[in-house]
Design an enzyme around this catalytic site. Structure first.
Site, PDB file in Angstrom:
ATOM      1  CG  ASP A   1      -2.119  -0.855   1.212  1.00 13.28           C
ATOM      2  OD1 ASP A   1      -2.450  -1.384  -0.198  1.00 13.28           O
ATOM      3  OD2 ASP A   1      -2.966  -1.047   1.997  1.00 13.28           O
TER       4      ASP A   1
ATOM      5  CG  ASN B   1      -5.024   6.170   2.598  1.00 12.57           C
ATOM      6  OD1 ASN B   1      -6.012   5.661   1.979  1.00 12.57           O
ATOM      7  ND2 ASN B   1      -3.841   5.383   2.977  1.00 12.57           N
ATOM      8  CD  GLU B   2      -4.300   9.107   6.475  1.00 13.59           C
ATOM      9  OE1 GLU B   2      -3.251   8.818   6.011  1.00 13.59           O
ATOM     10  OE2 GLU B   2      -5.090   8.055   6.708  1.00 13.59           O
TER      11      GLU B   2
ATOM     12  CG  ASP C   1      -1.834  15.261  21.553  1.00 10.79           C
ATOM     13  OD1 ASP C   1      -1.883  16.236  22.308  1.00 10.79           O
ATOM     14  OD2 ASP C   1      -1.799  14.023  21.803  1.00 10.79           O
TER      15      ASP C   1
ATOM     16  CB  THR D   1      -9.971   1.128   6.275  1.00 12.89           C
ATOM     17  OG1 THR D   1      -9.066   1.549   5.251  1.00 12.89           O
ATOM     18  CG2 THR D   1     -11.165   0.905   5.757  1.00 12.89           C
TER      19      THR D   1
ATOM     20  CB  SER E   1      -9.971   8.077  10.274  1.00 12.50           C
ATOM     21  OG  SER E   1     -11.185   8.426  10.408  1.00 12.50           O
TER      22      SER E   1
ATOM     23  CB  SER F   1      -6.017   4.081  15.017  1.00  8.65           C
ATOM     24  OG  SER F   1      -5.659   5.106  14.668  1.00  8.65           O
TER      25      SER F   1
END
EC number: 2.7.1.23
Length: 272
Positions: free
Chosen positions: A48, A124-125, A152, A163, A166, A168
């Site tokens: 990935d 993803n993010e 934080d 998945t 985010s 976690s």
């Protein structure tokens, strides 16, 4: 004739697979090209992380190319094929029709303290964090000041990114059929004086999120697997991008199959 661009990580096994794949493509009269031409398929070899590298390196081909992932290590979320499947991969790219999954992307518009701007896409993010104390950051939703966050950091994720980090952080797993983004908090401060929503927040495609740091600390910024330290960040705007990722779906693996395989992995025969 289909044109294929092959991108591999530098691991010995991946480079060996790349060599074999290029030879098979050549024998099938499939043109292997460089990024000087527009490919029909971009094939990544690795995992990935390698897929994300290729996404950012070849983002200019998002509207014209289909991605295919071959994994040479642990099973990846975006990499469907094994190194033993190379002949099947070649057969698939020679077919005249392609089935695809289309995934929404995150568009980030970064504004620095000096007024310069930079636009980037994320698969993803995106995250912002303070590296020298509590981050104080205004969260603006569609021009409305929603809250002032203290903690934080913050994460804005796409449905496929839901998945990862985010999840976690306590976020929900979103179907990529939703054109939506999810904001999750990192260790927010909630007491009698300071309050935040304290839960994930999901916005739709006609909305956007703007994050504006207030205490001018040095900010660490990440977009997928790319990171910058000590960023003088004035604000960052996040919205659903016009572009989308097109993942060739020759194996017809559905999103929820990927989620189940990645996180549950239950042998269904054992449930009977």
């Amino acid at each position: 004739m289909n044109k294929v661009l092959v991108y591999s990580n530098a691991h010995k096994e991946s480079l060996k697979v790349k060599e074999v794949l290029i030879d098979l493509l050549d024998k099938a009269s499939v043109r292997v090209i460089t990024d000087k031409e527009v490919p029909d398929y971009i094939i990544t070899i690795g995992g990935d992380g390698t897929f994300l590298q290729a996404f950012h390196r070849y983002y200019q081909f998002l509207n014209t190319s289909h991605f295919i992932g071959i994994h040479t290590g642990h099973l990846g979320f975006y990499t469907d094929w094994l190194a033993d499947d190379l002949e099947q991969v070649v057969t698939c790219v020679t077919q005249s029709s392609t089935q695809t999954h289309s995934y929404p992307l995150l568009e980030t518009l970064i504004t620095y303290n000096n007024g310069t701007q930079r636009k980037m896409l994320a698969l993803n993010e995106m995250t912002v964090r303070s590296n020298s104390g509590t981050m104080v950051c205004d969260v603006i939703i569609k021009d409305y000041l929603f809250e002032t966050f203290r903690g934080d950091g913050l994460c804005v994720a796409t449905p496929t990114g839901s998945t990862g980090l985010s999840k976690s952080l306590g976020g929900a797993v979103l179907s990529p059929q939703l054109n939506a983004l999810q904001l999750t908090e990192m260790a927010s401060i909630n007491n009698r004086v300071y309050r935040t929503l304290g839960s994930p927040l999901i916005i739709t495609e006609d909305e956007w999120i703007e994050l504006v740091p207030q205490n001018k600390l040095w900010i660490d910024l990440t977009i997928d697997n790319i990171s910058w330290q000590d960023v003088e960040l004035a604000k960052i705007q996040c919205r659903i991008a016009d572009e989308r990722l097109h993942l060739a779906n020759f194996k017809q693996i559905e999103f929820w199959d990927r989620v189940e395989n990645s996180f549950i992995g239950v042998n269904r025969n054992e449930l009977r």
